[in-house]
Design an enzyme around this catalytic site. Structure first.
Site, short mmCIF file in Angstrom:
data_model
loop_
_atom_site.label_atom_id
_atom_site.label_comp_id
_atom_site.label_asym_id
_atom_site.label_seq_id
_atom_site.Cartn_x
_atom_site.Cartn_y
_atom_site.Cartn_z
N GLU A 3 0.83 -1.21 0.00
CA GLU A 3 0.00 0.00 0.00
C GLU A 3 0.87 1.27 0.00
OE1 GLU A 3 -3.52 1.88 2.92
OE2 GLU A 3 -2.41 0.08 3.49
N CYS A 22 -5.57 -3.09 1.83
CA CYS A 22 -5.48 -3.22 3.29
C CYS A 22 -6.82 -3.43 3.98
CB CYS A 22 -4.75 -2.01 3.86
SG CYS A 22 -4.03 -2.33 5.50
N LYS A 49 -9.20 2.92 -2.39
CA LYS A 49 -9.49 2.25 -1.12
C LYS A 49 -10.84 2.70 -0.59
CE LYS A 49 -7.25 1.40 3.39
NZ LYS A 49 -6.06 1.72 4.21
#
Length: 575
Positions: free
Chosen positions: A44, A148, A112
């Site tokens: 990330e 994540c 994200k």
């Protein structure tokens, strides 16, 4: 059986070092290309480093990030491997993103969705949430990508991707370490793989960033929930794997998992199609790995990595440590040698009139066992010089903690003088038990640039020291350090437990009060109530000290600093 070849890039990013990170990115792409990989996946925000915090608010930083993602696009020309690289997209806002790059083209991006705002995270301050699910159709194989936190929610991108036919999940992560997380992560991802009958590639960042450590431990799970491979914890590693791909069994409309989203708006789905023909001449033979570390070894590796990266990434080379002959300074010295090498660690012994002869000998023996250079600077004359200058204003008063703290502050001044003169960073040696209860001196033993064991309880300090001697195969930390009662040696016959409960009891109370946020009443069901109230009072009253303390490596679920943000001024008390 179909297989997708993926190169996992578990590397250490340096925040803001675009050129350094780019060099690592190019090298990893070349390795993936040489191995004829279908995909190469980075952690990330690897391009920028993580977490960038308020650098995200600087337009110049964001522009630099875009400039360098374009360099990666150019570098990918004539390369068949699909590149998945974390960066900050700034199309109409700032997004924590994953770029999809192939053969000189920027094919798309994933934003994200789930932005964490707990523990050390503060992503809602910087980023906007994504609202689109991305699935790559690679040679008719559906691959879902996410970032994540997106993989940790029961109803999130992973869920939607699998229900839309995804046969492989690739997750790009920067997941901060605390003890117990590695075991939790492996169990969770194995369960998810089994539940969704879908392999998961989990690529995690490794390295230290201020007080946060990323442990790596990237893993690949099979559709049966088995761990196919685990990367080395706390170390850099690039590995290429052939991952078996099966038919997705969760697309059936009658699958009970669909009930969870029956009343939930399904996000938009972005399909990115990639046709890629790779004629492989090489076979990848990688044996299954699954690492299991003891608690004390795992924490030792975490603080060692955190210290090494803090010193090196900030442009320093050497550290200086006050050696008292006690356990805390002994362990910190050992950690420093493992992190930086013996030639970059300087020990300073500063005995007073209250220092025992065995403490001086223990400190000397430790320094010699570690092979570090050391000096002895006596503070007795300096102390009496201070007392003499203060005698008028202190007249008609009795000696108390003031004179004790004066000794600690003289030592702190000496260490900082050496730091200023030679550019060494002072390592504070306080542990979490002391810092929690205020059993430390501002501008004394609390001085320094970094505190390796700040988040390590005293009982764990002893366990780590015992493990270290066993790991080295000989007595590095002298046996006498283990057996003598802990003492600050600031007055005759002083012992820590003159002031504090036994550490075995204290540490358990602290864990419940700080990490589990239990009340005094709840903790008192297990421990003596007056003791619990006393400990809680010490913790609450010393928040002002901790705010002025040195940063250190986070290894627990709730460390002091970003993790625990208690007000200094508050009338609310449980004691």
């Amino acid at each position: 059986m179909l297989k997708i070849r993926v190169t996992i890039v578990q590397l250490n990013a340096h925040l803001g070092d675009f050129d350094g990170n780019l060099k690592k990115i190019y090298n990893a792409i070349d390795i993936a290309e040489k191995n004829q990989s279908d995909f190469v996946v980075f952690p990330e925000l690897f391009l920028t480093g993580y977490p960038p915090e308020d650098l995200v608010l600087r337009t110049s930083f964001l522009k630099k990030n875009i400039e360098y993602i374009n360099k990666i696009v150019s570098y990918s020309k004539d390369k068949k491997t699909v590149i998945l690289i974390g960066y900050i997209d700034v199309e109409d806002d700032a997004f924590n993103s994953l770029a999809i790059i192939h053969n000189g083209k920027f094919l798309g991006k994933y934003h994200k969705h789930l932005l964490p705002n707990y523990s050390v995270f503060d992503e809602h301050r910087y980023f906007k949430s994504g609202n689109e699910i991305t699935i790559i159709e690679y040679n008719n194989i559906k691959i879902g990508i996410n970032i994540c936190e997106d993989i940790w929610s029961p109803i999130g991108p992973l869920h939607y991707q699998v229900l839309n036919g995804t046969q492989l999940i690739i997750n790009s992560s920067a997941s901060p370490y605390f003890y117990g997380k590695r075991k939790l992560r492996k169990k969770y991802l194995s369960t998810k793989s089994y539940d969704y009958h879908c392999p998961i590639v989990y690529c995690n960042l490794v390295g230290g960033q201020d007080e946060v450590v990323f442990d790596g431990g990237s893993i690949v799970t099979t559709s049966e929930g088995n761990i196919m491979y685990e990367c080395k914890p706390f170390e850099e590693e690039i590995v290429t794997l052939d991952i078996p791909i099966e038919e997705n069994l969760r697309t059936n409309l009658q699958d009970p998992r669909r009930r969870h989203i029956s009343s939930t708006k399904i996000p938009n789905i972005n399909i990115i199609k990639i046709s890629n023909k790779i004629e492989r001449k090489t076979k990848i033979n990688v044996s299954t790995k699954n690492f299991s570390l003891k608690r004390e070894e795992e924490i030792f590796k975490a603080v060692t990595l955190g210290l090494r990266d803090y010193i090196i990434k900030n442009g320093f080379k050497k550290v200086v440590i006050g050696l008292s002959g006690g356990m805390d300074s002994s362990l910190v010295a050992a950690i420093a040698v493992e992190a930086l090498g013996k030639d970059n660690v300087l020990g300073i012994l500063m005995p007073s009139m209250y220092s025992s002869s065995h403490s001086i000998e223990d400190a000397k023996n430790l320094a010699e066992n570690l092979g570090i250079k050391y000096y002895i600077i006596k503070i007795e004359n300096i102390y009496y010089s201070f007392v003499n200058e203060l005698k008028e204003i202190f007249s008609n008063t009795k000696e108390d903690i003031t004179e004790e703290n004066l000794q600690a502050r003289i030592r702190g001044t000496i260490l900082m003088a050496i730091s200023n003169k030679f550019g060494h960073i002072v390592l504070a040696t306080g542990n979490k038990s002391e810092i929690a209860t205020g059993y430390s001196t501002l501008y004394g033993d609390m001085v320094g640039g970094f505190s390796p064991i700040k988040d390590v309880y005293k009982t764990d300090v002893y366990k780590m020291a015992k493990w270290y001697n066993k790991f080295k195969g000989k007595e590095i930390i002298p046996q006498n350090v283990f057996v003598k009662p802990p003492s600050a040696e600031l007055r005759p016959n002083q012992k820590d437990q003159d002031t504090l409960p036994p550490y075995e009891i204290l540490d358990e109370i602290l864990k419940l009060y700080i990490e589990k946020e239990l009340s005094v009443e709840e903790i008192s069901e297990k421990f003596d109530k007056e003791t619990v109230k006393y400990v809680a009072k010490l913790v609450d009253k010393n928040e002002y000290k901790r705010r002025q303390g040195v940063i250190g490596v986070k290894v627990s679920e709730r460390s002091f600093g970003k993790d625990r943000r208690m007000p200094i001024t508050s009338k609310y008390k449980e004691w």
